[in-house]
Structures are given as C-alpha cells and as structure tokens.
Design an enzyme around this catalytic site. Structure first.
Site, mmCIF file in Angstrom:
data_model
loop_
_atom_site.group_PDB
_atom_site.id
_atom_site.type_symbol
_atom_site.label_atom_id
_atom_site.label_comp_id
_atom_site.label_asym_id
_atom_site.label_seq_id
_atom_site.Cartn_x
_atom_site.Cartn_y
_atom_site.Cartn_z
ATOM 1 N N ASP A 84 0.048 -7.484 1.532
ATOM 2 C CA ASP A 84 0.563 -6.120 1.681
ATOM 3 C C ASP A 84 2.092 -6.086 1.720
ATOM 4 O O ASP A 84 2.685 -5.643 2.695
ATOM 5 C CB ASP A 84 -0.043 -5.460 2.926
ATOM 6 C CG ASP A 84 0.105 -3.946 2.883
ATOM 7 O OD1 ASP A 84 0.504 -3.411 1.832
ATOM 8 O OD2 ASP A 84 -0.187 -3.304 3.918
ATOM 9 N N SER A 106 4.328 2.245 8.058
ATOM 10 C CA SER A 106 3.974 1.191 7.105
ATOM 11 C C SER A 106 5.160 0.750 6.268
ATOM 12 O O SER A 106 5.986 1.576 5.861
ATOM 13 C CB SER A 106 2.897 1.688 6.140
ATOM 14 O OG SER A 106 1.652 1.533 6.741
ATOM 15 N N GLY A 107 5.223 -0.537 6.008
ATOM 16 C CA GLY A 107 6.308 -1.087 5.206
ATOM 17 C C GLY A 107 7.527 -1.418 6.037
ATOM 18 O O GLY A 107 8.354 -2.228 5.641
ATOM 19 N N HIS A 159 0.809 -1.221 0.000
ATOM 20 C CA HIS A 159 0.000 0.000 0.000
ATOM 21 C C HIS A 159 0.845 1.276 0.000
ATOM 22 O O HIS A 159 0.306 2.375 -0.087
ATOM 23 C CB HIS A 159 -1.034 -0.005 1.135
ATOM 24 C CG HIS A 159 -0.509 0.358 2.481
ATOM 25 N ND1 HIS A 159 -0.173 -0.585 3.433
ATOM 26 C CD2 HIS A 159 -0.261 1.562 3.052
ATOM 27 C CE1 HIS A 159 0.243 0.035 4.530
ATOM 28 N NE2 HIS A 159 0.196 1.332 4.323
#
Ligand code: ARG
Length: 347
Positions: A87, A179-180, A41
């Site tokens: 994801d 995120s990530g 994402h």
C-alpha cells in the site's frame, strides 16, 4: 476533550513541514522536493496524472501562505490492488517545492517503539475531515498480536504491514482521510525518519483494532528505485519580462530562481528569444548560481540575420541546480539595438 487525528493535538506550524494534504482526501510525505510518498489505495494506476493537487507548507489548509502544486505522474506499487500489502505510491509534482523532506527508513531498525502520526483526517470515527493538521503518538504493536485481532487483521502481511495503537484501550489512531500520511519517529541521531504510510484499520481508535501502516523499510528498495526513475525532474524556469539590449552597450541580464534537487543536467537547455535586426552583434551567456559563465552564442560580424530564437544545450553537471541563474546578453557592434523578449531554463 478537543476533537483531534484521534486522541491527538494540533501540530505546530513548521513542526512536520514535509507532511502534505492531497486533493483526493489523503495525506502524504515529501521524500524529495518533487516526490510525495502516499498510499497505493489513494491513487489510480501508474501513469501520467495531472489530476491531483498537493497542499503543503501550512498546518491550516486555508492558510493564505499554503503552497498548492499539481501532480504530473503517479507511480503505484506494482502489487497494489491485489492481495493485502503493497500500500504505497509515489506522486511526482509538476515542479519541485522548496520544503524540507523526510528520509525513509531503509532498515527495520526503527520499526518499533513509539511513533508519531499526523494528518487532516477524521478526529472521531465517522467524523469530518479537519482543517488543521493533527498529530498523535501511537505505540508499536507486533505482527503476531496485531493478527490476533482477527477479522481483516488475520490476513496481515507481516513483512509489508506494521501496526500501531493502544491495544487495550484504543483512543489514539489515524482515521479516514489520514491514509498515505506518515507514521514516523526519531532515529539514533534524533532526526525524524519515515516508518510507515497510513493504510487501514477497522473503525478508528477502537480497543483491540490497531491502525495498520505500509512498512516503509520493506519497500525502501522499490521506493528508491521508483524515485530514481521519476526524478529529479526540474520544471522549466521562465523569465518573460522583456529587457532592452542597448546598441554596443553594457551587458544586460535577466534572472530565474531555480528550485531543484541535486545538480544541473549535462543536457541543461536554454531557450532564448531576442528581437534584433543583426544577430551577429550579440554575445549570449548563461551564468550559473556560482557565477560560472557558459557561452551560448558568440558575436559574428558577418551574421546579419534577424533575431535569436534558439535552443541551446550545455553540460552544466558541475553546477548546483538550485539558485539564481542569469542570462547575460551583450551587443558589441554599433548599429542596432535589440530586445530580450523571454528565456527559459531547464536545468
Ligand atoms: N483507509 C483510511 C483512509 O483512507 C485510513 C484508515 C486508518 N484507520 C485506522 N483505524 N488507523 O484514510
């Protein structure tokens, strides 16, 4: 309390050297010297992409010694963008970087216990991004309990997502901008191993609303297959400092320092640009980091043409790609001097 990831503390310089900050405001982990594992994402669809930069080698995003490298390709998980899960993504950097990497979990053996998270994301729900890398510890929460949180958690994909946080009290979590980035722990040998990539949560650090991470062990075969198809691709290394080639004199050399994973290619390319009025005078060799010489061009008494502007291909697959490679040029017949203008190595 100092504002932290949420509920964490500052990471020490060099503590997690494989954690990277990405320009779109996500985190990531170096899984090879050229590939960043992040969240699907965080990235656009698969394809060539030079719009992302990765900052690495510094806990302080303004550290003058930080390394900033541009992307050249994005591989987004094929199932991303549809139902929950999937994801993860890989970003290939335009050149390898000499930083330690973190191995990914390839079995679910370590998908439990207490994890560490790290990132430059918000230190309070709704808060600003951080300048300094923060870390925190979050306990594993099993899928059944996680799904029982209801709302989006009810759609948890157990094989593809792993939850972590303080169930009853909250207070520790990743948050927007993390995120990530990595969810990781130590393996049986005491080495860090990558268990998850930060994906989502409802709010941040709320009780009964854990953080959700892409489950790396599930995706490991797909991640490794994608990694193999993307690299290692060694950036060309160039030396543009001109060097005089004395007439019938000693050999001259010019060096490049290559940073790459693994071995050199069986199609290693060497581009050589020399000014010389009688090119038959010249012997040109490529010297590998271990000293092995590869003859690119022999002298030839009757080759009176001007200049060497040639691309040579050699099999250097016995050589370690990283290290100092040299071009060696020697003029062995009297009459003319020359100039090595530049050369380029693609290992
Ligand atoms: N999706 C968020 C991001 O883009 C990560 C949110 C993590 N949230 C959490 N409560 N753990 O940064």
């Amino acid at each position: 309390m100092q504002p932290q990831v949420i509920g964490g503390t500052p990471a020490a310089q060099g503590e997690f050297p494989w954690v990277v900050r990405l320009s779109m405001g996500c985190g990531g982990s170096m899984i090879t010297q050229q590939l960043v594992l992040t969240a699907a994402h965080c990235v656009p669809p698969t394809g060539p992409n030079t719009s992302i930069t990765a900052t690495l080698g510094a806990v302080d995003l303004q550290d003058p010694n930080r390394v900033v490298v541009r992307s050249d390709f994005v591989h987004r998980a094929p199932g991303a963008g549809g139902p929950p899960g999937d994801d993860w993504a890989l970003i290939r950097l335009e050149r390898p970087v000499d930083v330690p990497t973190i191995p990914i979990a390839t079995t679910p053996e370590f998908d439990n216990g207490t994890f560490t998270v790290a990132g430059w994301g918000a230190a309070v729900e709704g808060g600003p991004q951080q300048r300094f890398l923060l870390k925190a510890e979050v306990p594993f929460i099993d899928d059944v309990q996680c799904a029982s949180a209801g709302s989006n958690y009810a759609n948890l994909v157990p094989a593809e997502e792993i939850c972590a946080g303080n169930w009853d009290d909250g207070g520790v979590d990743t948050c927007q901008g993390d995120s990530g980035g990595p969810l990781f722990r130590r393996d049986n040998a005491g080495e860090w191993i990558l268990i998850g990539t930060t994906s989502w949560g409802i709010g941040c650090a709320r009780p009964l609303n854990p953080g959700v991470y892409a489950q790396v062990s599930t995706f490991a075969p797909a991640i490794l297959a994608a990694a193999a198809s993307l690299g290692p691709r060694c950036a060309p290394f160039v030396n543009t400092t001109a060097v005089d080639i004395p007439d019938a004199g000693p050999a001259i050399t010019s060096a490049v320092d290559a940073v790459c994973d693994g071995r050199a290619s069986n199609q290693t390319k060497v581009e050589v640009n020399i000014n010389h009025p009688y090119r038959g005078d010249l012997i040109v060799d490529l010297i590998a980091p271990d000293g092995t010489a590869y003859r690119l061009k022999n002298a030839k008494g009757d080759d009176s043409a001007d200049n060497v502007n040639d691309l040579y291909t050699i099999n250097a697959s016995n050589e370690t790609a990283s290290g100092t490679w040299q071009l060696r040029v020697r003029d062995i017949f009297r009459g003319d001097a020359g100039l090595l203008k530049n050369w380029k190595l693609t290992v």
